[in-house]
Scaffold this motif. Structure first.
Motif: not given
Length: 129
Positions: A45-61
């Motif tokens: 995910x990148x913020x609307x102004x392009x200043x921040x990025x977040x990476x999100x992931x989900x794992x079963x274990x």
């Protein structure tokens, strides 16, 4: 499922590096999709102004997140010129070895804080094997 684990990192995008970062992250996401069949979700995910990025992931274990660090880990250093990582948050119970790997990633990409949050209450409706 006690083993479920979620990962979230947040980074500052370096000035003038957004386009290069977007290309690098699209490549990384495609790599993860092909090479990590157990990962439940991997999102950038990148913020609307392009200043921040977040990476999100989900794992079963935890083993799935450990595998991610092993397989995708070599792909992290080329991203370093584009970001300054601010935080890594893990929701679940990582092993001590995994926490050490996360601290190494945090140092590599910006000396970010590593925060582990243990489950207090809740449930999930993830498919059971």
């Amino acid at each position: 499922m006690d083993g479920f684990i979620a990962y979230l990192d947040t980074s500052e995008v370096r000035a003038g590096k957004l386009d290069e970062l977007k290309a690098a992250m699209a490549e990384l996401a495609a790599f993860v999709e092909v090479n990590e069949p157990r990962i439940l979700a991997y999102r950038v995910y990148i913020s609307a102004d392009g200043s921040t990025m977040s990476v999100l992931h989900f794992h079963p274990d935890v083993a799935s997140l450990e595998f991610h660090m092993q397989v995708a880990g070599p792909k992290f250093s080329p991203i370093a010129p584009f970001i300054k990582m601010r935080s890594i948050e893990v929701f679940g119970r990582p092993t001590e070895e995994l926490v050490a790997q996360l601290h190494a990633k945090a140092r590599l990409l910006g000396d970010a804080a590593v925060i582990v949050r243990d489950l207090h209450a809740g449930f999930d409706r993830l498919p059971q094997d």
